[in-house]
Motif scaffolding. Structure first.
Motif, PDB file in Angstrom:
ATOM      1  N   VAL A 160       0.851  -1.192   0.000  1.00 42.03           N
ATOM      2  CA  VAL A 160       0.000   0.000   0.000  1.00 42.03           C
ATOM      3  C   VAL A 160       0.884   1.239   0.000  1.00 42.03           C
ATOM      4  CG1 VAL A 160      -1.840   1.221   1.234  1.00 42.03           C
ATOM      5  CG2 VAL A 160      -1.743  -1.278   1.308  1.00 42.03           C
ATOM      6  N   ARG A 161       0.613   2.147  -0.918  1.00 44.56           N
ATOM      7  CA  ARG A 161       1.436   3.353  -0.987  1.00 44.56           C
ATOM      8  C   ARG A 161       1.311   4.178   0.293  1.00 44.56           C
ATOM      9  NH1 ARG A 161       0.688   6.085  -6.957  1.00 44.56           N
ATOM     10  NH2 ARG A 161       1.405   4.287  -8.120  1.00 44.56           N
ATOM     11  N   THR A 275       7.788   6.177  -6.873  1.00 51.01           N
ATOM     12  CA  THR A 275       6.364   6.481  -6.957  1.00 51.01           C
ATOM     13  C   THR A 275       5.964   7.073  -5.614  1.00 51.01           C
ATOM     14  OG1 THR A 275       5.994   4.665  -8.472  1.00 51.01           O
ATOM     15  CG2 THR A 275       4.080   5.495  -7.292  1.00 51.01           C
ATOM     16  N   VAL A 276       5.430   8.267  -5.631  1.00 50.64           N
ATOM     17  CA  VAL A 276       5.069   8.924  -4.372  1.00 50.64           C
ATOM     18  C   VAL A 276       3.587   9.265  -4.394  1.00 50.64           C
ATOM     19  CG1 VAL A 276       7.384   9.837  -4.006  1.00 50.64           C
ATOM     20  CG2 VAL A 276       5.704  11.227  -5.221  1.00 50.64           C
ATOM     21  N   SER A 277       3.024   9.358  -3.203  1.00 50.38           N
ATOM     22  CA  SER A 277       1.603   9.683  -3.094  1.00 50.38           C
ATOM     23  C   SER A 277       1.401  10.614  -1.908  1.00 50.38           C
ATOM     24  CB  SER A 277       0.808   8.391  -2.927  1.00 50.38           C
ATOM     25  OG  SER A 277      -0.533   8.586  -3.250  1.00 50.38           O
ATOM     26  N   PRO A 278       2.076  11.773  -1.918  1.00 49.68           N
ATOM     27  CA  PRO A 278       1.990  12.654  -0.752  1.00 49.68           C
ATOM     28  C   PRO A 278       0.646  13.378  -0.700  1.00 49.68           C
ATOM     29  CG  PRO A 278       3.230  13.715  -2.488  1.00 49.68           C
ATOM     30  CD  PRO A 278       2.901  12.329  -2.988  1.00 49.68           C
ATOM     31  N   GLU A 279       0.395  14.024   0.419  1.00 48.71           N
ATOM     32  CA  GLU A 279      -0.820  14.838   0.510  1.00 48.71           C
ATOM     33  C   GLU A 279      -0.688  16.052  -0.411  1.00 48.71           C
ATOM     34  OE1 GLU A 279      -1.455  15.745   4.637  1.00 48.71           O
ATOM     35  OE2 GLU A 279      -1.482  13.614   5.163  1.00 48.71           O
ATOM     36  N   LEU A 280       0.539  16.560  -0.531  1.00 47.03           N
ATOM     37  CA  LEU A 280       0.782  17.746  -1.378  1.00 47.03           C
ATOM     38  C   LEU A 280       2.048  17.539  -2.210  1.00 47.03           C
ATOM     39  CD1 LEU A 280       0.331  20.764  -2.169  1.00 47.03           C
ATOM     40  CD2 LEU A 280       1.678  21.376  -0.146  1.00 47.03           C
ATOM     41  N   TYR A 281       1.913  17.726  -3.527  1.00 44.80           N
ATOM     42  CA  TYR A 281       3.071  17.625  -4.428  1.00 44.80           C
ATOM     43  C   TYR A 281       3.194  18.970  -5.148  1.00 44.80           C
ATOM     44  CZ  TYR A 281       6.220  15.495  -7.944  1.00 44.80           C
ATOM     45  OH  TYR A 281       7.296  15.161  -8.745  1.00 44.80           O
ATOM     46  N   VAL A 282       4.312  19.650  -4.952  1.00 42.45           N
ATOM     47  CA  VAL A 282       4.535  20.941  -5.598  1.00 42.45           C
ATOM     48  C   VAL A 282       5.536  20.717  -6.725  1.00 42.45           C
ATOM     49  CG1 VAL A 282       5.102  23.369  -5.266  1.00 42.45           C
ATOM     50  CG2 VAL A 282       4.189  22.048  -3.347  1.00 42.45           C
ATOM     51  N   SER A 283       5.055  20.835  -7.948  1.00 43.43           N
ATOM     52  CA  SER A 283       5.866  20.564  -9.136  1.00 43.43           C
ATOM     53  C   SER A 283       6.410  21.884  -9.659  1.00 43.43           C
ATOM     54  CB  SER A 283       4.969  19.892 -10.186  1.00 43.43           C
ATOM     55  OG  SER A 283       5.587  19.896 -11.440  1.00 43.43           O
ATOM     56  N   CYS A 284       7.733  22.009  -9.741  1.00 39.70           N
ATOM     57  CA  CYS A 284       8.345  23.289 -10.088  1.00 39.70           C
ATOM     58  C   CYS A 284       9.233  23.135 -11.324  1.00 39.70           C
ATOM     59  CB  CYS A 284       9.206  23.802  -8.926  1.00 39.70           C
ATOM     60  SG  CYS A 284       8.371  23.812  -7.340  1.00 39.70           S
ATOM     61  N   VAL A 290       4.445  12.037 -19.323  1.00 40.34           N
ATOM     62  CA  VAL A 290       3.710  10.900 -18.760  1.00 40.34           C
ATOM     63  C   VAL A 290       4.595  10.080 -17.821  1.00 40.34           C
ATOM     64  CG1 VAL A 290       4.194   9.353 -20.717  1.00 40.34           C
ATOM     65  CG2 VAL A 290       2.126   9.023 -19.359  1.00 40.34           C
ATOM     66  N   GLN A 291       5.898   9.992 -18.128  1.00 37.70           N
ATOM     67  CA  GLN A 291       6.797   9.201 -17.270  1.00 37.70           C
ATOM     68  C   GLN A 291       7.001   9.875 -15.905  1.00 37.70           C
ATOM     69  OE1 GLN A 291       7.641  10.225 -20.374  1.00 37.70           O
ATOM     70  NE2 GLN A 291       7.953   8.383 -21.616  1.00 37.70           N
ATOM     71  N   GLN A 292       6.831  11.189 -15.816  1.00 38.77           N
ATOM     72  CA  GLN A 292       6.879  11.897 -14.541  1.00 38.77           C
ATOM     73  C   GLN A 292       5.546  11.719 -13.813  1.00 38.77           C
ATOM     74  OE1 GLN A 292       7.129  14.779 -11.372  1.00 38.77           O
ATOM     75  NE2 GLN A 292       8.758  13.761 -12.452  1.00 38.77           N
ATOM     76  N   ARG A 293       4.460  11.850 -14.537  1.00 40.62           N
ATOM     77  CA  ARG A 293       3.136  11.783 -13.916  1.00 40.62           C
ATOM     78  C   ARG A 293       2.869  10.447 -13.243  1.00 40.62           C
ATOM     79  NH1 ARG A 293      -1.504  13.912 -17.883  1.00 40.62           N
ATOM     80  NH2 ARG A 293      -0.467  15.658 -18.865  1.00 40.62           N
ATOM     81  N   THR A 294       3.369   9.389 -13.860  1.00 38.42           N
ATOM     82  CA  THR A 294       3.071   8.066 -13.323  1.00 38.42           C
ATOM     83  C   THR A 294       3.599   7.899 -11.904  1.00 38.42           C
ATOM     84  OG1 THR A 294       3.131   5.720 -13.831  1.00 38.42           O
ATOM     85  CG2 THR A 294       5.138   6.925 -14.261  1.00 38.42           C
ATOM     86  N   GLY A 295       4.591   8.717 -11.551  1.00 38.89           N
ATOM     87  CA  GLY A 295       5.150   8.598 -10.208  1.00 38.89           C
ATOM     88  C   GLY A 295       4.529   9.522  -9.192  1.00 38.89           C
ATOM     89  N   MET A 296       3.598  10.401  -9.603  1.00 43.92           N
ATOM     90  CA  MET A 296       3.119  11.380  -8.622  1.00 43.92           C
ATOM     91  C   MET A 296       1.646  11.725  -8.725  1.00 43.92           C
ATOM     92  SD  MET A 296       2.872  13.823 -11.072  1.00 43.92           S
ATOM     93  CE  MET A 296       2.515  15.408 -10.308  1.00 43.92           C
ATOM     94  N   GLN A 297       0.941  11.162  -9.715  1.00 42.29           N
ATOM     95  CA  GLN A 297      -0.385  11.733  -9.911  1.00 42.29           C
ATOM     96  C   GLN A 297      -1.465  11.206  -8.982  1.00 42.29           C
ATOM     97  OE1 GLN A 297      -1.540  11.614 -13.979  1.00 42.29           O
ATOM     98  NE2 GLN A 297      -2.580   9.666 -13.796  1.00 42.29           N
ATOM     99  N   THR A 298      -1.096  10.304  -8.043  1.00 42.39           N
ATOM    100  CA  THR A 298      -2.070   9.960  -7.009  1.00 42.39           C
ATOM    101  C   THR A 298      -1.896  10.854  -5.777  1.00 42.39           C
ATOM    102  OG1 THR A 298      -0.611   8.212  -6.199  1.00 42.39           O
ATOM    103  CG2 THR A 298      -2.351   7.546  -7.728  1.00 42.39           C
ATOM    104  N   ALA A 299      -1.054  11.883  -5.889  1.00 42.36           N
ATOM    105  CA  ALA A 299      -0.913  12.833  -4.775  1.00 42.36           C
ATOM    106  C   ALA A 299      -2.274  13.475  -4.471  1.00 42.36           C
ATOM    107  CB  ALA A 299       0.105  13.911  -5.135  1.00 42.36           C
ATOM    108  N   GLY A 300      -2.484  13.804  -3.200  1.00 43.47           N
ATOM    109  CA  GLY A 300      -3.779  14.374  -2.806  1.00 43.47           C
ATOM    110  C   GLY A 300      -4.048  15.693  -3.503  1.00 43.47           C
ATOM    111  N   THR A 301      -3.093  16.604  -3.440  1.00 40.99           N
ATOM    112  CA  THR A 301      -3.215  17.908  -4.089  1.00 40.99           C
ATOM    113  C   THR A 301      -1.935  18.172  -4.873  1.00 40.99           C
ATOM    114  OG1 THR A 301      -4.602  18.748  -2.289  1.00 40.99           O
ATOM    115  CG2 THR A 301      -3.550  20.389  -3.704  1.00 40.99           C
TER     116      THR A 301
END
Ligand SMILES: Cc1cc2nc3c(=O)[nH]c(=O)nc-3n(C[C@H](O)[C@H](O)[C@H](O)COP(=O)(O)OP(=O)(O)OC[C@H]3O[C@@H](n4cnc5c(N)ncnc54)[C@H](O)[C@@H]3O)c2cc1C
Length: 342
Positions: A160-161, A275-284, A290-301
């Motif tokens: 489970v992530r 692969t991360v699933s944080p409550e908040l992901y700040v992408s700068c 798509v290869q970046q999104r697959t690792g972070m798009q289950t983030a809460g916000t």
């Protein structure tokens, strides 16, 4: 749910017993607490620890209604994952566990796969939710689809992530290793059962370990806040580090930033990174391939800062800021500090 008709490994119907594989013998990490909360909603909880449990861990477990702590007679030593597999298999068979839970990660995937073979279990990796009827939710195909699946075998092994389970307010998210004074006395400690396990696959040995330099920031995979930088940083992660520290977060990076040598490989998020699933992901300064999104798009916000309003990252961002990160991030840090009266 404390009683179901799920059969145990022996095929006998009975109450659900859940075995949680903890990250270490010394303390409960946030990811461990999430698994314990999940397990508590499914049935009776047993836990496995990789080495003799410390008093601090047993005290921390007292508040989680854990039936038994399963520990090895001797620690894993210079082995890879095989001692953990042997121990967990022995504990699962003895406890009659029908659900085994691990915090998602590369090592957990390895352990889960081996357990799947040994226990004849269905394996689900990287779940972001697990219902009371044992239906797991996953994000697949580079985050393009969300699937729900259920093991057809009597036993389920699931990773489970971290950050997928909301902790009740009375459950602390993490307890520092040295916080012995803050935990209760040993009155309600779970019983400890030690197992003599034989490592049946001792082909590989660990010949050296090098600790990552301490940053004072949380581990990327478990962090509740991740501030990630890409090629748009131009190599200067300073503003990102200031924001990460203001938010108590970890630093992540796109592969372009890692390939440029601006961040270490341990910071990479995406298909070939974490692969991360944080409550908040700040992408700068990350375009949002798509290869970046697959690792972070289950983030809460997801908050995205990019100077190109057409950047694909804005398609999945909850909040998009079109601007130069060198201007936007210092403003955000200044605002956070002002809110705190600093
Ligand atoms: C098999 C395979 C696996 C891969 N695995 C991964 C992976 O795990 N992780 C990963 O990230 N990528 C991975 N990639 C690479 C991926 O396809 C992209 O090339 C990469 O994610 C791009 O990184 P980037 O967004 O930092 O750079 P770019 O695509 O160059 O984007 C930079 C962005 O920064 C913006 N920008 C520039 N200056 C500023 C500024 N001053 N302020 C604000 N914004 C600014 C630009 O508008 C642009 O959108 C993989 C590719 C392949 C083929």
């Amino acid at each position: 749910m404390t009683t179901t008709t799920d059969p145990g490994p022996s095929g006998t119907p009975g109450p659900t017993t859940v075995l949680v594989v903890l990250g270490g013998p010394d303390r409960l990490r946030r990811a461990d607490r999430e698994l314990l909360v999940l397990a508590g909603g499914l049935g009776t909880t047993h836990v496995v620890v990789p080495d003799a449990p410390h008093d601090t861990l047993l005290d921390a477990l007292a508040g989680h209604a854990v039936h038994t702590v399963h520990a090895p007679e001797t620690g894993p030593g210079d082995r890879l994952t095989t001692p953990a597999v042997a121990l967990t298999e022995a504990a699962a068979r003895e406890a009659g566990a029908t659900v085994l839970l691990l915090a998602a990660g590369p090592e957990a995937t390895d352990v889960a796969a081996r357990l799947g073979v040994r226990l004849g279990a269905g394996v689900v990796t990287d779940a972001v939710a697990l219902d009371a009827d044992l239906v797991a939710t996953k994000s697949v195909l580079a985050g393009g689809w969300t699937t729900r699946c259920r093991a057809t075998s009597p036993v389920l092994v699931a990773t489970v992530r971290p950050n997928s389970v909301e902790l009740p307010s009375d459950v602390p998210s993490d307890v520092p290793a040295d916080a012995t004074a803050a935990v209760p006395t040993g009155a309600d400690r779970p019983r400890v059962r030690t197992h003599a396990v034989e490592d049946t696959a001792p082909a590989a040995r660990v010949v050296g370990r090098t600790a990552l330099p301490a940053t004072g920031r949380p581990a990327l995979a478990e962090a509740r806040v991740v501030v990630a930088g890409g090629r748009g940083t131009g190599g200067d992660f300073g503003p990102l580090e200031e924001l990460a520290d203001a938010l108590g977060g970890a630093i992540g990076a796109s592969r372009a930033a890692v390939d440029a040598g601006w961040a270490g490989p341990e910071a990479q998020v995406g298909q070939t990174g974490h692969t991360v699933s944080p409550e908040l992901y700040v992408s700068c300064g990350i375009s949002g391939a798509v290869q970046q999104r697959t690792g972070m798009q289950t983030a809460g916000t997801i908050v995205a800062v990019n100077k190109d309003e057409q950047a694909p990252i804005f398609e999945i961002a909850d909040l998009g800021i079109v601007g130069d990160l060198r201007t936007v991030l210092p403003q955000a840090v200044a605002h956070l500090r002002a809110l705190r009266g600093e």
